[in-house]
Design a protein around this motif. Sequence first.
Motif, mmCIF file in Angstrom:
data_model
loop_
_atom_site.group_PDB
_atom_site.id
_atom_site.type_symbol
_atom_site.label_atom_id
_atom_site.label_comp_id
_atom_site.label_asym_id
_atom_site.label_seq_id
_atom_site.Cartn_x
_atom_site.Cartn_y
_atom_site.Cartn_z
ATOM 1 N N PHE A 49 0.581 -1.123 0.269
ATOM 2 C CA PHE A 49 -0.127 0.096 0.084
ATOM 3 C C PHE A 49 0.725 1.524 -0.078
ATOM 4 O O PHE A 49 0.427 2.592 -0.260
ATOM 5 N N LEU A 50 2.435 1.053 -0.034
ATOM 6 C CA LEU A 50 2.759 2.768 -0.319
ATOM 7 C C LEU A 50 3.329 3.473 -0.940
ATOM 8 O O LEU A 50 2.892 4.200 -0.956
ATOM 9 N N PRO A 51 2.643 2.763 -2.346
ATOM 10 C CA PRO A 51 2.048 3.682 -3.529
ATOM 11 C C PRO A 51 0.941 4.649 -3.533
ATOM 12 O O PRO A 51 1.089 6.002 -3.255
ATOM 13 N N LEU A 52 0.401 4.343 -2.697
ATOM 14 C CA LEU A 52 -0.827 4.394 -2.343
ATOM 15 C C LEU A 52 -0.864 5.459 -1.518
ATOM 16 O O LEU A 52 -1.597 6.763 -1.004
ATOM 17 N N LEU A 53 0.003 5.566 -0.071
ATOM 18 C CA LEU A 53 -0.625 5.815 0.901
ATOM 19 C C LEU A 53 0.647 7.676 0.523
ATOM 20 O O LEU A 53 0.234 7.900 1.137
ATOM 21 N N ALA A 54 2.144 7.205 -0.152
ATOM 22 C CA ALA A 54 3.280 8.493 -0.700
ATOM 23 C C ALA A 54 1.877 9.042 -1.515
ATOM 24 O O ALA A 54 2.214 10.415 -1.390
ATOM 25 N N GLU A 55 0.797 9.018 -2.529
ATOM 26 C CA GLU A 55 0.547 9.810 -3.081
ATOM 27 C C GLU A 55 -0.691 10.578 -2.650
ATOM 28 O O GLU A 55 -0.581 11.131 -3.012
ATOM 29 N N ARG A 56 -1.463 9.725 -1.558
ATOM 30 C CA ARG A 56 -2.142 10.527 -0.784
ATOM 31 C C ARG A 56 -1.879 11.692 0.053
ATOM 32 O O ARG A 56 -1.618 13.471 -0.439
ATOM 33 N N PHE A 57 0.078 11.599 0.464
ATOM 34 C CA PHE A 57 0.176 12.154 1.329
ATOM 35 C C PHE A 57 0.801 13.304 0.739
ATOM 36 O O PHE A 57 0.813 14.855 1.197
ATOM 37 N N ALA A 58 1.262 13.062 -0.928
ATOM 38 C CA ALA A 58 2.321 14.113 -1.801
ATOM 39 C C ALA A 58 1.423 14.667 -2.250
ATOM 40 O O ALA A 58 1.567 16.447 -2.511
ATOM 41 N N ARG A 59 -0.132 14.843 -2.729
ATOM 42 C CA ARG A 59 -1.786 15.434 -2.879
ATOM 43 C C ARG A 59 -1.462 16.364 -1.905
ATOM 44 O O ARG A 59 -2.085 17.731 -2.422
ATOM 45 N N GLN A 60 -1.980 16.278 -0.711
ATOM 46 C CA GLN A 60 -2.004 16.905 0.326
ATOM 47 C C GLN A 60 -1.236 17.754 0.226
ATOM 48 O O GLN A 60 -1.078 19.267 0.686
ATOM 49 N N ARG A 61 0.408 17.476 0.669
ATOM 50 C CA ARG A 61 1.428 18.001 0.519
ATOM 51 C C ARG A 61 1.458 19.171 -0.906
ATOM 52 O O ARG A 61 1.556 20.569 -0.535
ATOM 53 N N LEU A 62 1.205 18.678 -1.727
ATOM 54 C CA LEU A 62 0.840 19.902 -3.019
ATOM 55 C C LEU A 62 -0.546 21.055 -3.095
ATOM 56 O O LEU A 62 -0.035 21.935 -3.125
ATOM 57 N N ARG A 63 -1.422 20.321 -2.835
ATOM 58 C CA ARG A 63 -2.186 21.214 -2.073
ATOM 59 C C ARG A 63 -2.552 22.458 -1.083
ATOM 60 O O ARG A 63 -2.120 23.708 -1.103
ATOM 61 N N ALA A 64 -1.294 22.209 -0.413
ATOM 62 C CA ALA A 64 -0.762 23.087 1.003
ATOM 63 C C ALA A 64 -0.139 24.248 0.352
ATOM 64 O O ALA A 64 0.129 24.758 0.343
ATOM 65 N N LEU A 65 1.411 23.134 -0.727
ATOM 66 C CA LEU A 65 2.283 24.342 -0.775
ATOM 67 C C LEU A 65 1.677 25.172 -2.130
ATOM 68 O O LEU A 65 1.995 26.698 -1.993
ATOM 69 N N SER A 66 0.562 25.058 -2.670
ATOM 70 C CA SER A 66 -0.023 25.473 -4.067
ATOM 71 C C SER A 66 -1.192 26.119 -2.932
ATOM 72 O O SER A 66 -0.958 27.832 -2.872
ATOM 73 N N LYS A 67 -1.510 26.642 -1.577
ATOM 74 C CA LYS A 67 -1.856 27.407 -1.023
ATOM 75 C C LYS A 67 -0.982 28.536 -0.255
ATOM 76 O O LYS A 67 -1.168 29.507 -1.028
ATOM 77 N N VAL A 68 0.234 27.960 0.223
ATOM 78 C CA VAL A 68 1.102 28.892 0.177
ATOM 79 C C VAL A 68 1.574 29.595 -0.357
ATOM 80 O O VAL A 68 1.748 31.166 0.102
ATOM 81 N N GLU A 69 1.993 29.253 -1.394
ATOM 82 C CA GLU A 69 2.650 30.368 -2.532
ATOM 83 C C GLU A 69 1.510 31.213 -2.942
ATOM 84 O O GLU A 69 1.594 31.682 -4.273
#
Length: 209
Positions: A49-69
């Motif tokens: 399940f690691l790739p799925l977890l990584a995708e979910r967390f990366a999506r959250q982080r990218l959304r956060a970064l997009s908001k910060v920027e």
Amino acid sequence: MSGAQRHALSSAAANLGREFGGTFNTDTIERFLHASYDQFAAHSTVPNFLPLLAERFARQRLRALSKVEGNAHDGRPTVLFLCVHNAGRSQMAMGFFEYLAGDHAVAWSGGSEPGREVNAAAIAVMAERGIDISKEFPKPWTEEIVRAADVVITMGCGDACPVFPGKRYLNWELEDPAGKDPADIRPIRDEIEHRVRALLTELGVPARG
């Protein structure tokens, strides 16, 4: 990393590329994805399940970064719930927040020392309220996620919790459900629900029920 995992990561990168390609370049997207994968691989007991977890967390982080920027902000308040292991209190709080707020607000959670899995007894007592947190997973906090949150709720992580100047913090003193049986966790659950409802009222977010 197995061949199947590499293929799954490539698929995850393609998914994220379609979602964030207009905001971030491929290198940034893949860097966040692989960093997320490495964070979970260090202590995961479910490698498939690691790739799925990584995708979910990366999506959250990218959304956060997009908001910060300043590239994306839909006006919805974002609340980050932090505890030590991100396995009990913060997961229950996020579960209540998402259930009660629906699409009117955003909730994230994280831990200073993420555990291996969400507390099974916490999952059980939340299910009694019709809220399913069984698909959640312990994860760390990251700088962009903290910076993107409008309110940071801390629960027992003390000095390990991240502090950024100008950020609004609230500390909720709650017992740690780790090692407790469902009967002992129910009062903690109910107190969390009470606090989440009060927070939503304060934020001006309509709550169901």
